[in-house]
Design a protein around this motif. Structure first.
Motif, PDB file in Angstrom:
ATOM      1  N   GLY A  62      12.480  -1.017  21.187  1.00 18.45           N
ATOM      2  CA  GLY A  62      13.433  -0.068  20.631  1.00 18.45           C
ATOM      3  C   GLY A  62      12.762   1.110  19.950  1.00 18.45           C
ATOM      4  N   GLU A  63      13.400   1.573  18.858  1.00 16.62           N
ATOM      5  CA  GLU A  63      12.886   2.749  18.167  1.00 16.62           C
ATOM      6  C   GLU A  63      11.550   2.496  17.497  1.00 16.62           C
ATOM      7  OE1 GLU A  63      15.835   4.113  15.460  1.00 16.62           O
ATOM      8  OE2 GLU A  63      17.306   4.622  17.019  1.00 16.62           O
ATOM      9  N   GLY A  64      11.227   1.232  17.257  1.00 18.09           N
ATOM     10  CA  GLY A  64       9.961   0.915  16.597  1.00 18.09           C
ATOM     11  C   GLY A  64       8.806   0.708  17.548  1.00 18.09           C
ATOM     12  N   SER A  65       9.036   0.903  18.849  1.00 17.73           N
ATOM     13  CA  SER A  65       7.968   0.665  19.815  1.00 17.73           C
ATOM     14  C   SER A  65       6.882   1.732  19.703  1.00 17.73           C
ATOM     15  CB  SER A  65       8.523   0.630  21.236  1.00 17.73           C
ATOM     16  OG  SER A  65       8.993   1.902  21.618  1.00 17.73           O
ATOM     17  N   VAL A  66       5.640   1.310  19.938  1.00 17.10           N
ATOM     18  CA  VAL A  66       4.489   2.212  19.872  1.00 17.10           C
ATOM     19  C   VAL A  66       3.833   2.251  21.256  1.00 17.10           C
ATOM     20  CG1 VAL A  66       2.245   2.655  18.810  1.00 17.10           C
ATOM     21  CG2 VAL A  66       4.100   1.641  17.454  1.00 17.10           C
ATOM     22  N   PRO A  67       3.854   3.402  21.926  1.00 17.51           N
ATOM     23  CA  PRO A  67       3.229   3.500  23.250  1.00 17.51           C
ATOM     24  C   PRO A  67       1.717   3.287  23.165  1.00 17.51           C
ATOM     25  CG  PRO A  67       4.684   5.362  22.828  1.00 17.51           C
ATOM     26  CD  PRO A  67       4.502   4.659  21.520  1.00 17.51           C
ATOM     27  N   ILE A  68       1.187   2.490  24.069  1.00 18.08           N
ATOM     28  CA  ILE A  68      -0.259   2.281  24.167  1.00 18.08           C
ATOM     29  C   ILE A  68      -0.806   3.002  25.396  1.00 18.08           C
ATOM     30  CG2 ILE A  68      -2.123   0.590  24.285  1.00 18.08           C
ATOM     31  CD1 ILE A  68      -0.527   0.471  21.708  1.00 18.08           C
ATOM     32  N   PHE A  69      -0.264   2.686  26.579  1.00 17.50           N
ATOM     33  CA  PHE A  69      -0.684   3.347  27.815  1.00 17.50           C
ATOM     34  C   PHE A  69       0.500   4.076  28.432  1.00 17.50           C
ATOM     35  CE2 PHE A  69      -3.599  -0.500  27.934  1.00 17.50           C
ATOM     36  CZ  PHE A  69      -4.702   0.199  27.461  1.00 17.50           C
ATOM     37  N   ARG A  70       0.254   5.281  28.906  1.00 15.61           N
ATOM     38  CA  ARG A  70       1.274   6.088  29.588  1.00 15.61           C
ATOM     39  C   ARG A  70       0.743   6.485  30.968  1.00 15.61           C
ATOM     40  NH1 ARG A  70       0.864   8.450  24.411  1.00 15.61           N
ATOM     41  NH2 ARG A  70       2.726   8.247  23.093  1.00 15.61           N
ATOM     42  N   GLY A  71       0.847   5.579  31.906  1.00 19.56           N
ATOM     43  CA  GLY A  71       0.429   5.898  33.268  1.00 19.56           C
ATOM     44  C   GLY A  71      -1.066   5.797  33.503  1.00 19.56           C
ATOM     45  N   LEU A  72      -1.686   4.723  33.018  1.00 21.49           N
ATOM     46  CA  LEU A  72      -3.132   4.545  33.147  1.00 21.49           C
ATOM     47  C   LEU A  72      -3.504   4.116  34.562  1.00 21.49           C
ATOM     48  CD1 LEU A  72      -5.894   4.449  31.672  1.00 21.49           C
ATOM     49  CD2 LEU A  72      -5.424   2.031  31.211  1.00 21.49           C
ATOM     50  N   ASP A  73      -4.456   4.856  35.164  1.00 18.52           N
ATOM     51  CA  ASP A  73      -5.014   4.503  36.476  1.00 18.52           C
ATOM     52  C   ASP A  73      -6.480   4.136  36.295  1.00 18.52           C
ATOM     53  OD1 ASP A  73      -2.662   5.199  37.991  1.00 18.52           O
ATOM     54  OD2 ASP A  73      -3.205   7.310  37.749  1.00 18.52           O
ATOM     55  N   LEU A  74      -6.876   3.026  36.893  1.00 16.09           N
ATOM     56  CA  LEU A  74      -8.243   2.558  36.681  1.00 16.09           C
ATOM     57  C   LEU A  74      -8.604   1.538  37.753  1.00 16.09           C
ATOM     58  CD1 LEU A  74     -10.565   2.906  34.614  1.00 16.09           C
ATOM     59  CD2 LEU A  74      -9.579   1.022  33.313  1.00 16.09           C
ATOM     60  N   GLU A  75      -9.888   1.491  38.118  1.00 17.16           N
ATOM     61  CA  GLU A  75     -10.380   0.472  39.044  1.00 17.16           C
ATOM     62  C   GLU A  75     -11.635  -0.184  38.486  1.00 17.16           C
ATOM     63  OE1 GLU A  75     -11.146   2.162  42.857  1.00 17.16           O
ATOM     64  OE2 GLU A  75      -9.028   2.234  43.434  1.00 17.16           O
ATOM     65  N   PHE A  76     -11.784  -1.472  38.786  1.00 20.27           N
ATOM     66  CA  PHE A  76     -12.995  -2.218  38.453  1.00 20.27           C
ATOM     67  C   PHE A  76     -13.512  -2.835  39.743  1.00 20.27           C
ATOM     68  CE2 PHE A  76     -10.417  -2.263  34.595  1.00 20.27           C
ATOM     69  CZ  PHE A  76     -11.322  -1.744  33.673  1.00 20.27           C
ATOM     70  N   ALA A  77     -14.735  -2.486  40.109  1.00 19.52           N
ATOM     71  CA  ALA A  77     -15.302  -2.952  41.374  1.00 19.52           C
ATOM     72  C   ALA A  77     -15.785  -4.391  41.256  1.00 19.52           C
ATOM     73  CB  ALA A  77     -16.468  -2.050  41.795  1.00 19.52           C
ATOM     74  N   ARG A  78     -15.922  -5.030  42.375  1.00 18.66           N
ATOM     75  CA  ARG A  78     -16.480  -6.379  42.419  1.00 18.66           C
ATOM     76  C   ARG A  78     -17.946  -6.332  41.981  1.00 18.66           C
ATOM     77  NH1 ARG A  78     -13.219  -9.496  45.977  1.00 18.66           N
ATOM     78  NH2 ARG A  78     -11.702  -8.197  47.071  1.00 18.66           N
ATOM     79  N   GLY A  79     -18.311  -7.247  41.117  1.00 20.84           N
ATOM     80  CA  GLY A  79     -19.707  -7.381  40.734  1.00 20.84           C
ATOM     81  C   GLY A  79     -20.232  -6.332  39.783  1.00 20.84           C
TER      82      GLY A  79
END
Length: 241
Positions: A27-44
């Protein structure tokens, strides 16, 4: 698990975040952390995540590890979407695919090192002999075969953290998530633990994502991502953000 031979690591991403939104609260007390985060983590690969308190570092680990849910967007693991999966499915998925390492070890004080390492295997179908073989293998990998019968109070901080790493590896996960793994250690001991994490990534082919406040620790990773207010403010070559 093969602790002796290097593993050929595919170049395709193991974890992909597409347009991830996440807020804390409602609700009104919510705090945004991520707004459309794009990210990749490769194998190894070994990735360090840095940023000020409240920037979303631990939230990112929790989302990638299936402990928390996205509010929007998607997370793919090995090309498979995790969004919308139920808690039971996620619990089984974590047991098979993710190992966790924390700042304060989280070892059971009345169990030996070997018994602490064995705990994740008690939820599997492995028999007692198979469990003991797995435990012996990972304790040897972290250099603690001679401490298998010692309880946490009989071990140094660095040895306890290596037990925690062995516990995280015993089920042979593809992904290792480490939240400030050297934060409670002196520099020399921290370097030993970082060397172990680099080995896990480089020789065993595991993807290691480490949250840290320490630039010297981050320097041991293949790349460092910096979060601030839920946004990627510094992403060296190879990051998707």
């Amino acid at each position: 698990m093969n602790a002796c031979l290097p593993i050929a690591v595919p170049t395709s991403p193991l974890v992909t975040l597409n347009g991830v939104h996440k807020s804390h609260g409602r609700g009104e007390g919510s705090v945004p952390i991520f707004r459309g985060l794009d990210l990749e983590f490769a194998r190894g690969e070994f990735v360090a995540i840095m940023g000020p308190s409240g920037s979303g570092k631990t939230t990112l680990l929790n989302l990638v590890g299936g402990i928390d849910h996205v509010d929007g967007g998607s997370i793919l693991f090995d090309g498979r979407p995790m969004s919308g999966m139920g808690d039971g499915w996620l619990a089984r998925w974590r047991a098979d695919n993710v190992g966790f390492v924390f700042q304060f070890y989280n070892l059971m004080p009345y169990l030996t090192a070997a018994q602490n390492v064995e705990l994740p295997l008690l939820l599997t179908r492995l028999d007692r002999r198979q469990r003991r073989e797995r435990v012996a293998l990972v304790l040897d990998l972290v250099g603690l075969s001679d401490r298998a019968r010692h309880r946490p109070a009989q071990l140094s901080g660095g040895q306890q953290q290596r037990v925690a790493i062995a516990r995280a590896l015993v089920a042979d996960p593809q992904l290792l998530l480490a939240d400030e793994p050297t934060g409670d250690l002196d520099r020399a001991t921290a370097e030993d633990v970082l060397t172990m994490l680099a080995l896990v990534s480089g020789e065993l082919g595991k993807t290691v994502i480490m949250v840290t406040h320490d630039p010297l620790a981050a320097a041991r990773a293949d790349r460092t991502l910096v979060l601030d207010k839920g946004m990627m403010v510094f992403a060296p070559a190879g990051a998707a953000a």
